[in-house]
Design a protein around this motif. Structure first.
Motif, PDB file in Angstrom:
ATOM      1  N   PHE A  30       0.817  -1.202   0.043  1.00  0.00           N
ATOM      2  CA  PHE A  30      -0.035  -0.025   0.015  1.00  0.00           C
ATOM      3  C   PHE A  30       0.932   1.206   0.089  1.00  0.00           C
ATOM      4  O   PHE A  30       2.217   1.132   0.357  1.00  0.00           O
ATOM      5  CB  PHE A  30      -1.159  -0.017   1.104  1.00  0.00           C
ATOM      6  N   ALA A  31       0.492   2.244  -0.347  1.00  0.00           N
ATOM      7  CA  ALA A  31       0.955   3.638  -0.631  1.00  0.00           C
ATOM      8  C   ALA A  31      -0.018   4.950  -0.126  1.00  0.00           C
ATOM      9  O   ALA A  31      -0.914   4.973  -0.683  1.00  0.00           O
ATOM     10  CB  ALA A  31       1.721   3.692  -1.910  1.00  0.00           C
ATOM     11  N   PHE A  32       0.413   5.661   0.702  1.00  0.00           N
ATOM     12  CA  PHE A  32      -0.208   6.914   0.616  1.00  0.00           C
ATOM     13  C   PHE A  32       0.714   7.925   0.115  1.00  0.00           C
ATOM     14  O   PHE A  32       1.792   8.190   0.470  1.00  0.00           O
ATOM     15  CB  PHE A  32      -0.293   7.255   2.262  1.00  0.00           C
ATOM     16  N   ILE A  33      -0.179   8.747  -0.853  1.00  0.00           N
ATOM     17  CA  ILE A  33       0.487   9.420  -1.833  1.00  0.00           C
ATOM     18  C   ILE A  33       0.001  11.039  -1.321  1.00  0.00           C
ATOM     19  O   ILE A  33      -1.017  11.321  -1.518  1.00  0.00           O
ATOM     20  CB  ILE A  33       0.269   9.009  -3.125  1.00  0.00           C
ATOM     21  N   LYS A  34       1.151  11.800  -1.378  1.00  0.00           N
ATOM     22  CA  LYS A  34       1.086  13.386  -0.896  1.00  0.00           C
ATOM     23  C   LYS A  34       0.258  13.873  -2.198  1.00  0.00           C
ATOM     24  O   LYS A  34       0.627  13.801  -3.321  1.00  0.00           O
ATOM     25  CB  LYS A  34       2.007  14.064  -0.670  1.00  0.00           C
ATOM     26  N   ALA A  35      -1.013  14.570  -2.140  1.00  0.00           N
ATOM     27  CA  ALA A  35      -1.846  15.237  -3.119  1.00  0.00           C
ATOM     28  C   ALA A  35      -1.888  16.735  -2.984  1.00  0.00           C
ATOM     29  O   ALA A  35      -0.990  17.339  -3.961  1.00  0.00           O
ATOM     30  CB  ALA A  35      -3.189  14.436  -3.110  1.00  0.00           C
ATOM     31  N   THR A  36      -1.942  17.098  -1.905  1.00  0.00           N
ATOM     32  CA  THR A  36      -2.285  18.615  -1.647  1.00  0.00           C
ATOM     33  C   THR A  36      -1.806  19.165  -0.634  1.00  0.00           C
ATOM     34  O   THR A  36      -1.931  18.547   0.359  1.00  0.00           O
ATOM     35  CB  THR A  36      -3.764  18.836  -1.775  1.00  0.00           C
ATOM     36  N   GLU A  37      -1.822  20.431  -0.445  1.00  0.00           N
ATOM     37  CA  GLU A  37      -1.373  21.207   0.774  1.00  0.00           C
ATOM     38  C   GLU A  37      -2.181  22.488   0.800  1.00  0.00           C
ATOM     39  O   GLU A  37      -2.320  23.078  -0.386  1.00  0.00           O
ATOM     40  CB  GLU A  37      -0.050  21.804   0.795  1.00  0.00           C
ATOM     41  N   GLY A  38      -2.697  22.618   2.063  1.00  0.00           N
ATOM     42  CA  GLY A  38      -3.630  24.158   2.536  1.00  0.00           C
ATOM     43  C   GLY A  38      -4.619  24.186   0.973  1.00  0.00           C
ATOM     44  O   GLY A  38      -5.394  22.912   0.881  1.00  0.00           O
ATOM     45  N   ASN A  56       4.560  15.646  -7.848  1.00  0.00           N
ATOM     46  CA  ASN A  56       4.632  14.169  -8.491  1.00  0.00           C
ATOM     47  C   ASN A  56       3.197  13.555  -8.037  1.00  0.00           C
ATOM     48  O   ASN A  56       3.290  12.370  -8.548  1.00  0.00           O
ATOM     49  CB  ASN A  56       5.558  13.629  -7.467  1.00  0.00           C
ATOM     50  N   PHE A  57       2.064  14.100  -7.679  1.00  0.00           N
ATOM     51  CA  PHE A  57       0.993  13.410  -7.371  1.00  0.00           C
ATOM     52  C   PHE A  57       0.526  12.502  -8.493  1.00  0.00           C
ATOM     53  O   PHE A  57       0.305  11.172  -8.398  1.00  0.00           O
ATOM     54  CB  PHE A  57      -0.388  14.132  -6.714  1.00  0.00           C
ATOM     55  N   ASP A  58       0.145  13.001  -9.675  1.00  0.00           N
ATOM     56  CA  ASP A  58      -0.395  12.310 -10.563  1.00  0.00           C
ATOM     57  C   ASP A  58       0.346  11.164 -11.167  1.00  0.00           C
ATOM     58  O   ASP A  58      -0.089   9.978 -11.318  1.00  0.00           O
ATOM     59  CB  ASP A  58      -0.737  13.178 -11.919  1.00  0.00           C
ATOM     60  N   THR A  59       1.584  11.218 -11.320  1.00  0.00           N
ATOM     61  CA  THR A  59       2.684  10.356 -11.605  1.00  0.00           C
ATOM     62  C   THR A  59       2.565   9.142 -10.714  1.00  0.00           C
ATOM     63  O   THR A  59       2.508   7.794 -10.946  1.00  0.00           O
ATOM     64  CB  THR A  59       4.204  10.828 -11.673  1.00  0.00           C
TER      65      THR A  59
END
Length: 188
Positions: free
Chosen positions: A10-18, A25-28
């Motif tokens: 499993f992976a938690f992927i950083k999407a957004t801030e504020g 790199n989120f989409d990739t």
């Protein structure tokens, strides 16, 4: 692919801030995890200088709603940012978190998980929140650092090595057996 073969499931992927930052790199990363058949979830790094509804909308705008994705994650910790030095009192922290979680939870059909650190958890009495937790605890087991708190994920190091990924990686464990993992996923 290499990471999957080495046992990453499993992976938690950083999407957004504020309210206006999207991880470049989120989409990739999101597509790569999907192609490697790694269960994935996206997380939002919260800023206490923007209204929670605005941050929820920003997350929703940038993270696909997909069947089989893990719950979204709300990352709650103090920002070390000059642009947002604000540290509201615990009651406000919990109110803002709840607003964000309600909006995001309705949209994705599953309530967000809260990621947090020991100090932030203690200072803001986060145990009061109705939520699943992903707890950072690199010095000791969460039962020592977060006494009495249930958790679903535990971040046990920030300096892991994973084949196919350059540099240090945060490594996390799920609270349970592989049968528990299968059950947890099927309930998403």
């Amino acid at each position: 692919g290499e990471a999957r073969v080495s046992g990453v499931n499993f992976a938690f992927i950083k999407a957004t801030e504020g309210g206006d930052l999207k991880d470049i790199n989120f989409d990739t990363h999101w597509q790569g995890a999907g192609q490697a058949a790694v269960k994935r979830g996206a997380y939002h790094f919260y800023y206490f200088c923007r209204p929670p509804a605005e941050q929820a909308r920003w997350f929703i705008k940038n993270v696909p709603r997909e069947r089989g994705a893990m719950p979204p994650v709300l990352d709650l910790e103090w920002t070390n940012s000059n642009t947002c030095p604000r540290r509201p009192p615990p009651a406000e922290v919990k109110r803002e978190a709840s607003v964000f979680m309600d909006i995001v939870g309705r949209y994705y059909g599953q309530r967000p998980i809260i990621y947090t650190t020991v100090d932030f958890y203690r200072e803001n009495q986060l145990g009061d929140l109705r939520a699943e937790f992903w707890l950072r605890s690199v010095a000791d087991h969460p039962r020592m650092t977060y006494p009495g708190q249930n958790w679903t994920f535990w971040q046990y190091t920030g300096t892991g090595i994973v084949p196919g990924i350059e540099g240090n990686v945060d490594l996390n464990a799920f609270a349970g057996s592989s049968a528990d993992w299968t059950r947890w996923l099927s309930a998403r």
